[in-house]
Design a protein around this motif. Sequence first.
Motif, PDB file in Angstrom:
ATOM      1  N   PRO A 591      -0.999  -9.308   3.455  1.00 15.93           N
ATOM      2  CA  PRO A 591       0.278  -8.588   3.431  1.00 15.93           C
ATOM      3  C   PRO A 591       1.461  -9.547   3.367  1.00 15.93           C
ATOM      4  O   PRO A 591       1.432 -10.640   3.947  1.00 15.93           O
ATOM      5  N   VAL A 592       2.511  -9.119   2.677  1.00 11.23           N
ATOM      6  CA  VAL A 592       3.745  -9.900   2.652  1.00 11.23           C
ATOM      7  C   VAL A 592       4.616  -9.562   3.851  1.00 11.23           C
ATOM      8  O   VAL A 592       5.546 -10.301   4.184  1.00 11.23           O
ATOM      9  N   ALA A 593       4.328  -8.439   4.495  1.00  8.35           N
ATOM     10  CA  ALA A 593       5.090  -8.043   5.693  1.00  8.35           C
ATOM     11  C   ALA A 593       4.249  -7.096   6.525  1.00  8.35           C
ATOM     12  O   ALA A 593       3.496  -6.277   6.004  1.00  8.35           O
ATOM     13  N   LYS A 594       4.397  -7.240   7.840  1.00  5.93           N
ATOM     14  CA  LYS A 594       3.756  -6.333   8.789  1.00  5.93           C
ATOM     15  C   LYS A 594       4.681  -6.218   9.989  1.00  5.93           C
ATOM     16  O   LYS A 594       4.997  -7.220  10.638  1.00  5.93           O
ATOM     17  N   THR A 595       5.169  -5.001  10.263  1.00  2.00           N
ATOM     18  CA  THR A 595       6.178  -4.842  11.304  1.00  2.00           C
ATOM     19  C   THR A 595       6.127  -3.435  11.884  1.00  2.00           C
ATOM     20  O   THR A 595       5.305  -2.607  11.463  1.00  2.00           O
ATOM     21  N   SER A 596       7.006  -3.180  12.839  1.00  4.26           N
ATOM     22  CA  SER A 596       7.128  -1.851  13.446  1.00  4.26           C
ATOM     23  C   SER A 596       8.501  -1.282  13.124  1.00  4.26           C
ATOM     24  O   SER A 596       9.514  -1.984  13.230  1.00  4.26           O
TER      25      SER A 596
END
Length: 640
Positions: A591-596
């Motif tokens: 993934p290029v991004a993983k957040t909440s």
Amino acid sequence: MHRAVLACLGLLTLVSSATAETRPPNVIYMMADELGYYEVSYMGNPNIRTPNLDRMAAAGIRFNNLFAGSSVCAPTRCSFLTGKHSGHTSVRVNGGGTPLRADEETIASMLKRKGYATGGFGKWGCGGRDSTGVPERHGFDVFLGYYDQVHAHSYYPPYILRNSEEVPLAGNRGLSDGQTYSHYVIFDGALDFVRQHKDDPFFCYLPVTPPHGAFDIPDSDPAWALYQDKAWPEPARRYAAMVTMIDRQLGELLALLKELGLAEQTLIMFSGDNGGADYFSSPEFPRGIHGANKHPQTGVEYRGRKGNLYEGGLRIPFVAYWPGKIAPGQVSDHLCYFPDILPTIAEVTGSSPPADIDGISILPTLVGEEPAGHPQKQHEYLYWEIGGWTAIRQGDWRAVQPKTGGPWELYDLSTDPSESKDLAAQHPDVLTKLKELASAAHEPAVEGTFTTTERHERDRRAKYGKHDDPNIEATPSGVRKKRPVGQAAYSLPTEGELANKDWKIARVSSENIGNQKFAPNAIDGDPLTVWHTRFSGAEPEKHPHELVIDLGASHRLQGLRYLARQDDGWNGTIRDIEIAVSDDPDEFGEPVAKTSLSKTREPQEIAFEPTRGRYVRIRALSEVNDGPWASAAEIGLMGE
């Protein structure tokens, strides 16, 4: 001639000989909101105590196969009151205030013509204030409680209603904050009604709100002491206490009838209102701690739950008691449902039922065919519809269509009570017959109307204690400032965003087509349309949920914007999200991004290191309310 004489004598015995008086019998019906089929202790539930219901079942009759009229609150109440199945009823949605039509007959209006005093106490659900559906326009001398279901979601609202007028509740500020527990006031009103009409024939309808909604019960209630130290989550303990509280009050009602000398001239019935909700599920208890739809001894489960039309969405506990008329200790497998209650009460009281009902009296099953004066008639079929679902049962055959236009499923309940083996392919002739019957059973709904919705909206705001501010509107998830109809609160900013005119959805793991929430809605530029994962099928699919967008060409991407749904709900709003970019729609690397994300309707932006690709995969890992869904009003991408 002999049969005719027997029939006459049977009816005279039931209607006029309970006492030396000639008045017809009283009828009391108590309906507990969301009480599950296996959640009462006479069904073997090890968690919840219902001693008065147990005694009532032992002294009367309980039904194994008396089903609700629908799988949610308002439609099932409409079916109950009108004697119609949900292919003919006016209220088939669960918005809370949808009204009965002005000309519709109910149990109360039928009995009113017979000279009965009629009272209702609890949650109405068949028309908000200033509509054609209010109870006082449908035969009730008095109705005390809630008209709208949103209003009923608080046990501490600033007021409840009596015949459309507000009854203040001292010290209440809405939701779970207050000093006056509304259910006590409502139940006391029912006891007063019985006392006031002890010398008249009466119909007392108690569609009580517990144990549904906020799981609130005063700590001072004796039922709470029985469960407060159980090793369950607090909501599960309070739910159990609410059920036991209702059982205690049923005992108080039975004691009052005995005290007034009315026990032998009163038919009293008790049931749930729709299938159990499988509350408080966990890995250890996937069908809920209290097992609403799971046999506590055998472990056999009824598929589905409140809101759908498998057996678990419609099975309810039902007990009837009438000393001297109903023989004790009976258990019936007779197949019947809510539309049958109106014609049963009509026969018991010597009233004339409306001509357009779908129900069949179950009096011969209650008291015996000889006292009733005729054999028990059987339904050709039972029929239900709600929210894109259709179900029909004929004997042990049961057909279900989980979404409008979708495939039908067929089950043989004699060998498969859990509806686990779809036999549609093996028995096309049976399915064809049931589909034809279902098609004939449906007609378009014609709802009632409002003259104004001002007071109705005030009642909905009262759940939150915000009833005095007309600029606030109530929603199932909270209150907010009103905005013009058809106008979203927010939309995605356009600065720095790629144009989406060439985009399309390459792949989606789930979409709820039955409710018109398609995956392309996430990229159509309209914040009022929503992509939502499937929730109208047998079971909701669980996380992770994926949406893969084809941009039409490779782009240099550096961020994603997410807009949550802009309507009245939060279901599916993404919390934990993962984004990946690729030139292959089937192969994505890290993934290029993983957040909440936050629980907000404002646009949210997720920046990531510039990455080139044609395909973007959005993976929803969780939801803000810990539900199993995912949804998006709009997805935007930043780049060039």
